[in-house]
Design a protein around this motif. Structure first.
Motif, PDB file in Angstrom:
ATOM      1  N   LEU A  66       0.782  -1.231   0.000  1.00 35.60           N
ATOM      2  CA  LEU A  66       0.000   0.000   0.000  1.00 35.60           C
ATOM      3  C   LEU A  66       0.815   1.284   0.000  1.00 35.60           C
ATOM      4  O   LEU A  66       0.309   2.333  -0.372  1.00 35.60           O
ATOM      5  N   SER A  67       2.067   1.235   0.447  1.00 37.75           N
ATOM      6  CA  SER A  67       2.812   2.479   0.619  1.00 37.75           C
ATOM      7  C   SER A  67       4.156   2.433  -0.088  1.00 37.75           C
ATOM      8  O   SER A  67       4.623   1.376  -0.512  1.00 37.75           O
ATOM      9  N   HIS A  68       4.771   3.604  -0.185  1.00 42.26           N
ATOM     10  CA  HIS A  68       6.096   3.698  -0.775  1.00 42.26           C
ATOM     11  C   HIS A  68       7.122   2.999   0.117  1.00 42.26           C
ATOM     12  O   HIS A  68       6.982   2.943   1.331  1.00 42.26           O
ATOM     13  N   ARG A  69       8.169   2.515  -0.505  1.00 43.38           N
ATOM     14  CA  ARG A  69       9.190   1.746   0.202  1.00 43.38           C
ATOM     15  C   ARG A  69       9.809   2.533   1.370  1.00 43.38           C
ATOM     16  O   ARG A  69       9.981   2.009   2.465  1.00 43.38           O
ATOM     17  N   SER A  70      10.132   3.800   1.140  1.00 42.33           N
ATOM     18  CA  SER A  70      10.798   4.589   2.183  1.00 42.33           C
ATOM     19  C   SER A  70       9.897   4.775   3.398  1.00 42.33           C
ATOM     20  O   SER A  70      10.354   4.732   4.543  1.00 42.33           O
ATOM     21  N   PHE A  71       8.589   4.963   3.157  1.00 44.49           N
ATOM     22  CA  PHE A  71       7.632   5.118   4.253  1.00 44.49           C
ATOM     23  C   PHE A  71       7.546   3.829   5.061  1.00 44.49           C
ATOM     24  O   PHE A  71       7.598   3.845   6.293  1.00 44.49           O
ATOM     25  N   ALA A  72       7.452   2.703   4.356  1.00 40.60           N
ATOM     26  CA  ALA A  72       7.366   1.411   5.033  1.00 40.60           C
ATOM     27  C   ALA A  72       8.624   1.134   5.847  1.00 40.60           C
ATOM     28  O   ALA A  72       8.547   0.649   6.983  1.00 40.60           O
ATOM     29  N   LEU A  73       9.783   1.445   5.294  1.00 43.94           N
ATOM     30  CA  LEU A  73      11.037   1.212   6.009  1.00 43.94           C
ATOM     31  C   LEU A  73      11.158   2.101   7.244  1.00 43.94           C
ATOM     32  O   LEU A  73      11.644   1.660   8.286  1.00 43.94           O
ATOM     33  N   ASP A  74      10.712   3.348   7.127  1.00 42.21           N
ATOM     34  CA  ASP A  74      10.747   4.245   8.282  1.00 42.21           C
ATOM     35  C   ASP A  74       9.916   3.692   9.427  1.00 42.21           C
ATOM     36  O   ASP A  74      10.307   3.766  10.598  1.00 42.21           O
ATOM     37  N   LEU A  75       8.765   3.129   9.098  1.00 43.45           N
ATOM     38  CA  LEU A  75       7.895   2.569  10.132  1.00 43.45           C
ATOM     39  C   LEU A  75       8.433   1.248  10.670  1.00 43.45           C
ATOM     40  O   LEU A  75       8.472   1.021  11.882  1.00 43.45           O
ATOM     41  N   LEU A  76       8.839   0.366   9.773  1.00 49.91           N
ATOM     42  CA  LEU A  76       9.211  -0.998  10.164  1.00 49.91           C
ATOM     43  C   LEU A  76      10.608  -1.095  10.768  1.00 49.91           C
ATOM     44  O   LEU A  76      10.792  -1.709  11.824  1.00 49.91           O
ATOM     45  N   LEU A  77      11.595  -0.501  10.118  1.00 48.60           N
ATOM     46  CA  LEU A  77      12.982  -0.672  10.554  1.00 48.60           C
ATOM     47  C   LEU A  77      13.419   0.358  11.583  1.00 48.60           C
ATOM     48  O   LEU A  77      14.127   0.035  12.532  1.00 48.60           O
ATOM     49  N   PHE A  78      12.993   1.599  11.373  1.00 47.80           N
ATOM     50  CA  PHE A  78      13.488   2.673  12.224  1.00 47.80           C
ATOM     51  C   PHE A  78      12.494   3.098  13.299  1.00 47.80           C
ATOM     52  O   PHE A  78      12.795   3.995  14.095  1.00 47.80           O
ATOM     53  N   GLN A  79      11.304   2.454  13.306  1.00 42.11           N
ATOM     54  CA  GLN A  79      10.290   2.742  14.331  1.00 42.11           C
ATOM     55  C   GLN A  79      10.007   4.244  14.446  1.00 42.11           C
ATOM     56  O   GLN A  79       9.828   4.771  15.539  1.00 42.11           O
ATOM     57  N   LYS A  80       9.985   4.918  13.284  1.00 41.21           N
ATOM     58  CA  LYS A  80       9.729   6.347  13.295  1.00 41.21           C
ATOM     59  C   LYS A  80       8.258   6.639  13.559  1.00 41.21           C
ATOM     60  O   LYS A  80       7.385   5.828  13.276  1.00 41.21           O
ATOM     61  N   THR A  81       8.011   7.830  14.083  1.00 45.34           N
ATOM     62  CA  THR A  81       6.656   8.335  14.243  1.00 45.34           C
ATOM     63  C   THR A  81       6.407   9.327  13.128  1.00 45.34           C
ATOM     64  O   THR A  81       7.154  10.295  12.970  1.00 45.34           O
ATOM     65  N   LEU A  82       5.376   9.085  12.339  1.00 48.16           N
ATOM     66  CA  LEU A  82       5.109   9.897  11.153  1.00 48.16           C
ATOM     67  C   LEU A  82       3.753  10.598  11.259  1.00 48.16           C
ATOM     68  O   LEU A  82       2.849  10.126  11.939  1.00 48.16           O
ATOM     69  N   LYS A  83       3.639  11.702  10.565  1.00 45.76           N
ATOM     70  CA  LYS A  83       2.411  12.491  10.605  1.00 45.76           C
ATOM     71  C   LYS A  83       1.477  12.094   9.456  1.00 45.76           C
ATOM     72  O   LYS A  83       1.866  11.391   8.534  1.00 45.76           O
ATOM     73  N   ALA A  84       0.251  12.592   9.548  1.00 50.41           N
ATOM     74  CA  ALA A  84      -0.766  12.258   8.546  1.00 50.41           C
ATOM     75  C   ALA A  84      -0.309  12.630   7.136  1.00 50.41           C
ATOM     76  O   ALA A  84      -0.524  11.872   6.195  1.00 50.41           O
ATOM     77  N   LEU A  85       0.349  13.778   6.996  1.00 47.23           N
ATOM     78  CA  LEU A  85       0.795  14.213   5.675  1.00 47.23           C
ATOM     79  C   LEU A  85       1.803  13.237   5.082  1.00 47.23           C
ATOM     80  O   LEU A  85       1.785  12.972   3.876  1.00 47.23           O
ATOM     81  N   ASP A  86       2.666  12.657   5.933  1.00 45.97           N
ATOM     82  CA  ASP A  86       3.607  11.636   5.463  1.00 45.97           C
ATOM     83  C   ASP A  86       2.848  10.428   4.917  1.00 45.97           C
ATOM     84  O   ASP A  86       3.210   9.859   3.892  1.00 45.97           O
ATOM     85  N   GLY A  87       1.800  10.042   5.644  1.00 45.97           N
ATOM     86  CA  GLY A  87       0.983   8.910   5.226  1.00 45.97           C
ATOM     87  C   GLY A  87       0.280   9.162   3.911  1.00 45.97           C
ATOM     88  O   GLY A  87       0.154   8.267   3.078  1.00 45.97           O
ATOM     89  N   LYS A  88      -0.170  10.393   3.700  1.00 49.73           N
ATOM     90  CA  LYS A  88      -0.850  10.721   2.432  1.00 49.73           C
ATOM     91  C   LYS A  88       0.147  10.711   1.273  1.00 49.73           C
ATOM     92  O   LYS A  88      -0.139  10.196   0.190  1.00 49.73           O
ATOM     93  N   LYS A  89       1.345  11.247   1.511  1.00 55.61           N
ATOM     94  CA  LYS A  89       2.368  11.250   0.464  1.00 55.61           C
ATOM     95  C   LYS A  89       2.781   9.835   0.090  1.00 55.61           C
ATOM     96  O   LYS A  89       3.151   9.558  -1.048  1.00 55.61           O
TER      97      LYS A  89
END
Length: 200
Positions: A146-169
């Motif tokens: 469902l999402s771009h690779r960089s977004f998925a990696l930020d969530l999965l590997l780096f446990q980053k906290t992302l904002k709604a705008l990141d999710g939309k992008k």
């Protein structure tokens, strides 16, 4: 018309339903996950219901899993999987509204839905501060699709906290709404979508 479980209320509108769930101090419980499955069964038998929106009754979708329910047990895995399958197998378009903090397992339910909306205050993470719950195979698979690779990696590997705008992008979130005035706009969208039920 309103149907009510202990942790969930289902508000049937003209041709769609809004499922509002209650957390315990913003934490998901075993009972809530079980009732997600029950709510899906109730919606399935209502032939007038052509789409459904899941949303929290509080300002957050959920901080994590209640520490009264150990995530390492087989019971947890079976219960979360049954809830996810129930949402995935709904024969109508399903939507999830991310609001405030959206951590595990709320984000799993969101990913099981067809479309994800978010309020502008949404904070997305795969963290579970109470139990240190790890992302499931379901999440890994869905994020990859469902999402771009960089977004998925930020969530999965780096446990980053992302904002709604990141999710939309990234493509994970379809639309962002103001946290002040959102429900009437979303209901308008649901009403429009049900007119194209066959296409959906």
């Amino acid at each position: 018309m309103m149907s009510k479980l202990n942790k969930i209320s289902i508000d049937y509108k003209n041709n769609y339903a809004i499922v509002r769930y209650e957390t315990n101090d913003d934490l998901w419980t075993e009972q809530l996950l079980l009732e997600i499955k029950d709510a899906c069964q109730m919606i399935k038998v209502n032939q007038k219901c052509l789409s459904v929106l899941f949303m929290s009754n509080s300002k957050n979708s959920g901080f994590g899993l209640s520490n009264n329910f150990s995530p390492i047990t087989k019971d947890y895995k079976a219960i979360i999987n049954s809830a996810l399958i129930a949402v995935e197998e709904l024969p109508i378009p399903s939507f999830f509204l991310m609001r405030g903090v959206t951590h595990l397992p709320a984000i799993e339910i969101a990913l099981a839905c067809d479309v994800r909306f978010a309020l502008d205050d949404a904070i997305i993470s795969l963290a579970d501060k109470e139990n240190h719950l790890q992302p499931s195979d379901f999440i890994v698979d869905r994020l990859a699709k469902l999402s771009h690779r960089s977004f998925a990696l930020d969530l999965l590997l780096f446990q980053k906290t992302l904002k709604a705008l990141d999710g939309k992008k990234s493509g994970l979130i379809s639309e962002i709404y103001s946290s002040k005035e959102y429900l009437s706009e979303i209901e308008d969208v649901l009403g429009q979508i049900t007119n194209y039920g066959a296409i959906a």
